[in-house]
Design an enzyme around this catalytic site. Sequence first.
Site, short mmCIF file in Angstrom:
data_model
loop_
_atom_site.label_atom_id
_atom_site.label_comp_id
_atom_site.label_asym_id
_atom_site.label_seq_id
_atom_site.Cartn_x
_atom_site.Cartn_y
_atom_site.Cartn_z
N ARG A 121 0.87 -1.19 0.00
CA ARG A 121 0.00 0.00 0.00
C ARG A 121 0.89 1.23 0.00
O ARG A 121 1.45 1.59 1.03
CB ARG A 121 -0.91 0.01 1.23
CG ARG A 121 -1.88 -1.14 1.32
CD ARG A 121 -2.88 -0.91 2.44
NE ARG A 121 -3.67 -2.09 2.72
CZ ARG A 121 -4.75 -2.47 2.03
NH1 ARG A 121 -5.14 -1.73 1.01
NH2 ARG A 121 -5.41 -3.55 2.35
N ARG B 282 -6.26 -4.97 -0.95
CA ARG B 282 -7.66 -4.55 -1.05
C ARG B 282 -7.81 -3.03 -0.99
O ARG B 282 -7.26 -2.37 -0.12
CB ARG B 282 -8.47 -5.20 0.07
CG ARG B 282 -9.98 -5.01 -0.08
CD ARG B 282 -10.72 -5.70 1.04
NE ARG B 282 -10.45 -7.13 1.06
CZ ARG B 282 -10.79 -7.92 2.08
NH1 ARG B 282 -11.35 -7.42 3.14
NH2 ARG B 282 -10.53 -9.21 2.02
N HIS C 103 3.09 -9.68 1.42
CA HIS C 103 2.83 -8.67 2.44
C HIS C 103 4.12 -8.14 3.06
O HIS C 103 4.10 -7.24 3.91
CB HIS C 103 1.92 -9.25 3.52
CG HIS C 103 1.19 -8.24 4.32
ND1 HIS C 103 1.53 -7.90 5.60
CD2 HIS C 103 0.11 -7.45 4.00
CE1 HIS C 103 0.71 -6.97 6.06
NE2 HIS C 103 -0.15 -6.68 5.11
N TYR D 53 0.27 5.10 11.90
CA TYR D 53 0.36 3.74 12.43
C TYR D 53 1.66 3.52 13.19
O TYR D 53 2.69 4.09 12.85
CB TYR D 53 0.26 2.73 11.28
CG TYR D 53 -1.00 2.83 10.47
CD1 TYR D 53 -2.19 3.30 11.03
CD2 TYR D 53 -1.02 2.45 9.13
CE1 TYR D 53 -3.34 3.39 10.28
CE2 TYR D 53 -2.18 2.53 8.38
CZ TYR D 53 -3.34 3.01 8.95
OH TYR D 53 -4.48 3.10 8.22
#
Length: 338
Positions: A183, A213, A243, A276
């Site tokens: 992402r 997604r 990932h 984050y």
Amino acid sequence: ADAGRQAFVLLTSVIRAHLEELFPGRKVEAFSQFRVTRDSDLEVDEEEIANLRHALRSGLTTRHFGRAVRLEVVNTCPAELSEFLLEQFGLPNAALYRVNGPVNLVRLNELIDQTDAPGLRFKPFEPAWPTGRLPRHKSIFEKLKKGDVLLHHPFESFDPVVQMLREAVLDPEVLAIKQTIYRTGAKSELMDLLIEAARRGKEVMAVVELKARFDEEANINWAERLEAVGAQVVYGIVGYKTHAKLLMITRRENGKLRRYAHISTGNYNPKTARLYTDLGLLTADADLTADADSVFRQLASLGKFKAPRRMLLAPVNMHSRMIELLAQVEAAALAGYR
């Protein structure tokens, strides 16, 4: 509102107050807010399709018309209206949720910026550059030769990662840059730097996860832009999502090749790095960078994979090692350790 005070009203309340004007000559029998949640997964058979990127791009056009999975209405919604909506969306009664208040609380986020109440806000936080461990305006490569640097986001800035990649792009001794993309967003300085690296003749490899997604479209666009300038773009292993957050740089030093890497828990996205909590390791450690190189080789060629020296990698050795560590904890507990 009283002088000096602010007042806010939901758009749905305005609509409700003027329904008769919106539907002149008709009697309004019932009114309710509702929200429907749809299945937005893009279903593709990776083993059957010839081009995953094209298949996903085609699927993006129908995402908003996916199968309904949940219906939310306000708790004052008449039963006949909620039953009508369930029938229209093909949903069972179990999929109906009655909400005491607005059905979309996300809209209230706008109040944070629109409300004139500075006393209710935290002071803006600016992530710090880790000056003590990584002096500004000096070569990051030279620093990493002396030791690793661990970054703790969002308390520490993501800028050193961007600076490391920028330094690699501008350095004529850097031969290759390899990076995973999960992402990164529609606008990304990191991606722009990778494109510039390819234009400068460096070997650039990007492992782009097309099935991240809601980031599928952005990742597809980046993949196409990278390919257009000659970068090698791969999409990982069929049946798995890539990932991992890895950046590896290969540099020529004194007639030999030396690798540098960034290994992270967080996405290569400077915007979310301010929100984050993640850890990122900048390193020139020979074992870790050799493991990173093996990961990229595996993702690019699917050849035989050597066991990592120090990395724990799913689905290779992470699960088994975690079981071993849990067994050690169990044994310690049974032995009376606390």
